[in-house]
Enzyme design. Structure first.
Site, PDB file in Angstrom:
ATOM      1  N   ASP A 106       0.667  -1.788  -0.131  1.00  0.00           N
ATOM      2  CA  ASP A 106      -0.295  -0.155   0.055  1.00  0.00           C
ATOM      3  C   ASP A 106       1.187   1.014   0.171  1.00  0.00           C
ATOM      4  O   ASP A 106       1.615   1.301  -1.242  1.00  0.00           O
ATOM      5  CB  ASP A 106      -1.084   0.006   1.327  1.00  0.00           C
ATOM      6  CG  ASP A 106      -1.854   1.102   1.558  1.00  0.00           C
ATOM      7  OD1 ASP A 106      -3.161   1.083   0.307  1.00  0.00           O
ATOM      8  OD2 ASP A 106      -1.850   2.141   2.071  1.00  0.00           O
ATOM      9  N   HIS A 303      -6.926  -6.184  -1.104  1.00  0.00           N
ATOM     10  CA  HIS A 303      -5.531  -5.114  -1.181  1.00  0.00           C
ATOM     11  C   HIS A 303      -4.948  -5.756  -0.003  1.00  0.00           C
ATOM     12  O   HIS A 303      -3.998  -5.128   0.103  1.00  0.00           O
ATOM     13  CB  HIS A 303      -7.533  -3.843  -0.608  1.00  0.00           C
ATOM     14  CG  HIS A 303      -5.500  -2.796  -0.516  1.00  0.00           C
ATOM     15  ND1 HIS A 303      -5.227  -2.371  -1.734  1.00  0.00           N
ATOM     16  CD2 HIS A 303      -4.942  -2.074   0.654  1.00  0.00           C
ATOM     17  CE1 HIS A 303      -4.608  -1.379  -1.339  1.00  0.00           C
ATOM     18  NE2 HIS A 303      -4.244  -1.714  -0.024  1.00  0.00           N
TER      19      HIS A 303
END
Length: 327
Positions: A106, A303
Site C-alpha cells: 500500500d 487489497h
C-alpha cells in the site's frame, strides 16, 4: 539446505530523523525491511516475518513515522516522502547494515519505490505489494484526485483536509478500521453494483459505504491490536501521508519518469482497485521496472494481500529473495 534457527521476534526502538522508529526484528541473514501501509502497522507482516526468518533472512518490520511506537512529529510536512526515505536509511544503519532489500505494501509500496529511487546505494532490491509503481509525472496529484468521482469525492481528496477524516474515524476507531478492512477484502467487499467505498457522497462519510461483517483473515484479536494502536496514537500522523502528495510531486521532480533499475517484484490482488485502476502502470513495467524479476496477480484477492493470502505471499517473496540473492 539448512537454515539458522528462527529467533523470537524482538521489539526495538532505533534513532531516526523522526526521533525514533519502532521495529520488530526476527531471524539472521541478509536484511529485509518491511514497510506497511494505511491504516496498519508492523503487525500487518506477522505472517511473513517467521517465514522469511526461517528461510534465512534478517527481517525488520517497522512502524512508519506517525504510527505505533514510532515518533509522531507535529508538522504535516514531516510526513513527506524524503523524510520517510531518510527513516528507512536510518533503520538500515541502526541495524548495522549497509544495504537491505525493501518490501512495501500500500503506501509502503510507494515509500519503498521512492527509497529505491533516491537511495539505490542502500536499497538493492524492492518488492511492491498491491500498489503498482508509476513514475512521478503528469499533473499535480490534487488536481487529478479532484477530477475523480464526478459528483462524489474521491477518498484521497477527503483525507487531505486536516481534521476532517479524523472527525469521522476517532470517535469509533475500532468500528471504522473493521469497516475499511472489510470494504477492501475480497470476501467482504461490496458487490460491483453497490456504491464504491473509495468515493464519498457530498456531505457524507466513508463509513456510510462500509459493508457489514468481518473478513476471514481478520480475527477479533487482530482487530484489537490495530484498534489499540490507533486509539492510542490517533490518525493525524497516518493521514498526514496523504497531505503531502503535492509536496512530494514538487520535491521529487528530478525523478520525473524515472525507472527503478534494481531487481524488483510486484504482487497485486485481482479484486483490488489499486491493481485494476493502475493497469496501465503494470503494462508499463518493461520500461518502468527494467529489473523486474516477477509480476503476479492473485485472483479473487483484495487489497490486504499479505494477510488475505499469507502462504502465497510468503512463497513468492522467498522465491524472489532467493533469485535476487546478494547481488
Amino acid at each position: 539446505m539448512s537454515h539458522p534457527p528462527t529467533t523470537d521476534p524482538t521489539h526495538r526502538l532505533v534513532p531516526s530523523p523522526a526521533g525514533r522508529i519502532h521495529l520488530v526484528e526476527q531471524g539472521a541473514g541478509p536484511l529485509v525491511l518491511l514497510v506497511h501501509g494505511f491504516p496498519e502497522s508492523w503487525y500487518s507482516w506477522r505472517h511473513q516475518m517467521p517465514a522469511l526468518a526461517s528461510a534465512g533472512y534478517r527481517v525488520a518490520a517497522i512502524d512508519v513515522r506517525g504510527y505505533g511506537r514510532s515518533s509522531r512529529p507535529e508538522a504535516v510536512d514531516a510526513y513527506r516522502m524524503r523524510e520517510l526515505v531518510a527513516d528507512n536509511v536510518a533503520v538500515v544503519e541502526a541495524l548495522g547494515e549497509e544495504t537491505a532489500v525493501l518490501v512495501g505494501h500500500d503506501w509502503g509500496a510507494n515509500i519503498a519505490a521512492t527509497s529505491a529511487l533516491v537511495r539505490p546505494d542502500v536499497f538493492r532490491a524492492v518488492g511492491l505489494l498491491s500498489v503498482p509503481y508509476a513514475p512521478r509525472g503528469g499533473p499535480r496529484p490534487s488536481e487529478v484526485f479532484t477530477g475523480m468521482g464526478g459528483e462524489e469525492e474521491f477518498y484521497v481528496s477527503y483525507f487531505q483536509e486536516p481534521g476532517r477524516a479524523e472527525a469521522e474515524i476517532e470517535p469509533d476507531v475500532r468500528g471504522w478500521l473493521a469497516g475499511i478492512y472489510a470494504a477492501l477484502s475480497a470476501d467482504t467487499m461490496p458487490a460491483p453494483d453497490l456504491p464504491d467505498p473509495h468515493f464519498i457522497a457530498r456531505g457524507g462519510t466513508m463509513r456510510d459505504r462500509f459493508p457489514a461483517g468481518r473478513p476471514a483473515w481478520l480475527s477479533e484479536r487482530d482487530l484489537d491490536v490495530y484498534a489499540g494502536e490507533f486509539e492510542r496514537t490517533g490518525l493525524r500522523g497516518a493521514l498526514s501521508r496523504y497531505r503531502n502528495m503535492d509536496r512530494d510531486w514538487e520535491e521529487l521532480a528530478e525523478f520525473d519518469g524515472a525507472p527503478i533499475t534494481q531487481p524488483s517484484l510486484f504482487i497485486g490482488g485481482g479484486r483490488d482497485a489499486s491493481t485494476t485502476w493502475m493497469g496501465d502502470a503494470i503494462k508499463a513495467y518493461p520500461s518502468t521496472l527494467p529489473g523486474l524479476v516477477g509480476s503476479h496477480i492473485l485472483e479473487d484477492c483484495g487489497h490486504w494481500i499479505q494477510q488475505e493470502r499469507p502462504e502465497e505471499i510468503n512463497r513468492l517473496l522467498i522465491d524472489w529473495l532467493g533469485r535476487v540473492g546478494d547481488r
